[in-house]
Motif scaffolding. Structure first.
Motif, PDB file in Angstrom:
ATOM      1  N   PHE A   8      16.473  17.276  77.489  1.00  0.00           N
ATOM      2  CA  PHE A   8      15.341  18.021  76.948  1.00  0.00           C
ATOM      3  C   PHE A   8      14.125  17.925  77.878  1.00  0.00           C
ATOM      4  O   PHE A   8      13.478  18.925  78.177  1.00  0.00           O
ATOM      5  N   ASN A   9      13.828  16.716  78.359  1.00  0.00           N
ATOM      6  CA  ASN A   9      12.655  16.517  79.214  1.00  0.00           C
ATOM      7  C   ASN A   9      12.798  17.136  80.594  1.00  0.00           C
ATOM      8  O   ASN A   9      11.793  17.341  81.271  1.00  0.00           O
ATOM      9  N   GLU A  10      14.021  17.438  81.005  1.00  0.00           N
ATOM     10  CA  GLU A  10      14.233  18.080  82.306  1.00  0.00           C
ATOM     11  C   GLU A  10      14.106  19.597  82.242  1.00  0.00           C
ATOM     12  O   GLU A  10      13.942  20.255  83.270  1.00  0.00           O
ATOM     13  N   LEU A  11      14.190  20.168  81.036  1.00  0.00           N
ATOM     14  CA  LEU A  11      14.072  21.622  80.901  1.00  0.00           C
ATOM     15  C   LEU A  11      12.668  22.078  81.287  1.00  0.00           C
ATOM     16  O   LEU A  11      11.684  21.432  80.934  1.00  0.00           O
ATOM     17  N   THR A  12      12.597  23.194  82.005  1.00  0.00           N
ATOM     18  CA  THR A  12      11.289  23.776  82.259  1.00  0.00           C
ATOM     19  C   THR A  12      10.832  24.488  80.983  1.00  0.00           C
ATOM     20  O   THR A  12      11.645  24.770  80.087  1.00  0.00           O
ATOM     21  N   ILE A  13       9.570  24.784  80.919  1.00  0.00           N
ATOM     22  CA  ILE A  13       9.042  25.512  79.765  1.00  0.00           C
ATOM     23  C   ILE A  13       9.742  26.859  79.629  1.00  0.00           C
ATOM     24  O   ILE A  13      10.121  27.273  78.532  1.00  0.00           O
ATOM     25  N   ASN A  14       9.957  27.541  80.750  1.00  0.00           N
ATOM     26  CA  ASN A  14      10.627  28.839  80.701  1.00  0.00           C
ATOM     27  C   ASN A  14      12.079  28.714  80.266  1.00  0.00           C
ATOM     28  O   ASN A  14      12.574  29.561  79.517  1.00  0.00           O
ATOM     29  N   GLU A  15      12.783  27.684  80.735  1.00  0.00           N
ATOM     30  CA  GLU A  15      14.168  27.484  80.303  1.00  0.00           C
ATOM     31  C   GLU A  15      14.225  27.243  78.799  1.00  0.00           C
ATOM     32  O   GLU A  15      15.041  27.859  78.097  1.00  0.00           O
ATOM     33  N   LEU A  16      13.362  26.371  78.299  1.00  0.00           N
ATOM     34  CA  LEU A  16      13.340  26.090  76.867  1.00  0.00           C
ATOM     35  C   LEU A  16      13.030  27.352  76.072  1.00  0.00           C
ATOM     36  O   LEU A  16      13.695  27.658  75.077  1.00  0.00           O
ATOM     37  N   TYR A  17      12.046  28.108  76.500  1.00  0.00           N
ATOM     38  CA  TYR A  17      11.674  29.341  75.808  1.00  0.00           C
ATOM     39  C   TYR A  17      12.862  30.305  75.784  1.00  0.00           C
ATOM     40  O   TYR A  17      13.182  30.890  74.740  1.00  0.00           O
ATOM     41  N   ASN A  18      13.543  30.471  76.920  1.00  0.00           N
ATOM     42  CA  ASN A  18      14.676  31.395  76.992  1.00  0.00           C
ATOM     43  C   ASN A  18      15.854  30.926  76.143  1.00  0.00           C
ATOM     44  O   ASN A  18      16.551  31.734  75.536  1.00  0.00           O
ATOM     45  N   ILE A  19      16.078  29.610  76.082  1.00  0.00           N
ATOM     46  CA  ILE A  19      17.136  29.058  75.231  1.00  0.00           C
ATOM     47  C   ILE A  19      16.817  29.332  73.764  1.00  0.00           C
ATOM     48  O   ILE A  19      17.670  29.807  73.010  1.00  0.00           O
ATOM     49  N   LEU A  20      15.598  29.042  73.354  1.00  0.00           N
ATOM     50  CA  LEU A  20      15.213  29.272  71.957  1.00  0.00           C
ATOM     51  C   LEU A  20      15.254  30.753  71.604  1.00  0.00           C
ATOM     52  O   LEU A  20      15.638  31.123  70.486  1.00  0.00           O
ATOM     53  N   GLN A  21      14.888  31.601  72.539  1.00  0.00           N
ATOM     54  CA  GLN A  21      14.937  33.047  72.303  1.00  0.00           C
ATOM     55  C   GLN A  21      16.384  33.490  72.100  1.00  0.00           C
ATOM     56  O   GLN A  21      16.675  34.256  71.176  1.00  0.00           O
ATOM     57  N   LEU A  22      17.311  33.005  72.950  1.00  0.00           N
ATOM     58  CA  LEU A  22      18.719  33.376  72.830  1.00  0.00           C
ATOM     59  C   LEU A  22      19.289  32.885  71.500  1.00  0.00           C
ATOM     60  O   LEU A  22      19.980  33.627  70.798  1.00  0.00           O
ATOM     61  N   ARG A  23      18.993  31.650  71.136  1.00  0.00           N
ATOM     62  CA  ARG A  23      19.486  31.117  69.863  1.00  0.00           C
ATOM     63  C   ARG A  23      18.940  31.934  68.696  1.00  0.00           C
ATOM     64  O   ARG A  23      19.682  32.278  67.765  1.00  0.00           O
ATOM     65  N   SER A  24      17.667  32.279  68.714  1.00  0.00           N
ATOM     66  CA  SER A  24      17.067  33.072  67.644  1.00  0.00           C
ATOM     67  C   SER A  24      17.675  34.473  67.586  1.00  0.00           C
ATOM     68  O   SER A  24      17.982  34.987  66.505  1.00  0.00           O
ATOM     69  N   GLU A  25      17.855  35.086  68.748  1.00  0.00           N
ATOM     70  CA  GLU A  25      18.426  36.436  68.833  1.00  0.00           C
ATOM     71  C   GLU A  25      19.795  36.506  68.152  1.00  0.00           C
ATOM     72  O   GLU A  25      20.086  37.456  67.416  1.00  0.00           O
ATOM     73  N   VAL A  26      20.617  35.490  68.377  1.00  0.00           N
ATOM     74  CA  VAL A  26      21.979  35.521  67.840  1.00  0.00           C
ATOM     75  C   VAL A  26      22.064  34.906  66.449  1.00  0.00           C
ATOM     76  O   VAL A  26      22.551  35.529  65.511  1.00  0.00           O
ATOM     77  N   PHE A  27      21.589  33.670  66.300  1.00  0.00           N
ATOM     78  CA  PHE A  27      21.802  32.954  65.047  1.00  0.00           C
ATOM     79  C   PHE A  27      20.912  33.446  63.907  1.00  0.00           C
ATOM     80  O   PHE A  27      21.318  33.402  62.749  1.00  0.00           O
ATOM     81  N   VAL A  28      19.717  33.901  64.204  1.00  0.00           N
ATOM     82  CA  VAL A  28      18.805  34.349  63.152  1.00  0.00           C
ATOM     83  C   VAL A  28      18.885  35.862  62.969  1.00  0.00           C
ATOM     84  O   VAL A  28      19.129  36.356  61.869  1.00  0.00           O
ATOM     85  N   VAL A  29      18.714  36.624  64.052  1.00  0.00           N
ATOM     86  CA  VAL A  29      18.640  38.084  63.944  1.00  0.00           C
ATOM     87  C   VAL A  29      20.032  38.703  63.795  1.00  0.00           C
ATOM     88  O   VAL A  29      20.323  39.366  62.802  1.00  0.00           O
TER      89      VAL A  29
END
Length: 148
Positions: A8-29
């Motif tokens: 988690f601490n090695e992820l860049t802010i952009n990587e984390l944002y893109n991961i959360l966006q992908l998870r939200s896109e599929v699992f929520v939407v």
């Protein structure tokens, strides 16, 4: 596709944002499921993700034994809708299993799989070990993989 594993601490802010966006896109939407994706388990997991043209299109988080299940585990398995036809899901699971072996030095893996993906996980030597149950309103089954 290149797969990367980071804490988690090695992820860049952009990587984390893109991961959360992908998870939200599929699992929520896409799956029309309102649930708490951000669950404070990301901090204790390792993040395995695949990139294509500098975009994160495949992702899992993996846990060492005892952090989620008694065995090591794989969760939040997701491939971008536009990339599923290329078999990246299979590549992602193989990369996640490999990462567990490298980082945690174990072969035993437990997952909570969406029921409709039973055959997909069986193709990676996972075996159903529970009856169907609901998780966030979606039918799931517990599956184990014990070697290789």
């Amino acid at each position: 596709m290149e797969f990367i594993t980071k804490s988690f601490n090695e992820l860049t802010i952009n990587e984390l944002y893109n991961i959360l966006q992908l998870r939200s896109e599929v699992f929520v939407v896409e799956q029309d499921c309102v649930y708490q994706d951000i669950d404070f388990k990301d901090q204790k997991s390792l993040h395995v993700f695949g990139t294509k043209n500098n975009a994160i299109v495949a992702y899992t988080r993996i846990f060492k034994p005892g952090d989620y299940f008694e065995n090591a585990s794989i969760g939040r398995v997701v491939v971008a809708t536009s990339e599923r036809k290329y078999g990246f899901g299979h590549d992602l699971i193989k990369a996640s299993i490999k990462a567990i072996k490298i980082h945690f030095k174990v072969d035993e893996i437990t997952i909570s799989a969406q029921k409709y993906l039973n055959k997909f996980y069986e193709s990676h030597q996972f075996i159903q070990v529970s009856e169907e149950y609901l998780e966030d309103g979606i039918p799931h089954i517990k599956m184990d993989r014990n070697s290789n």
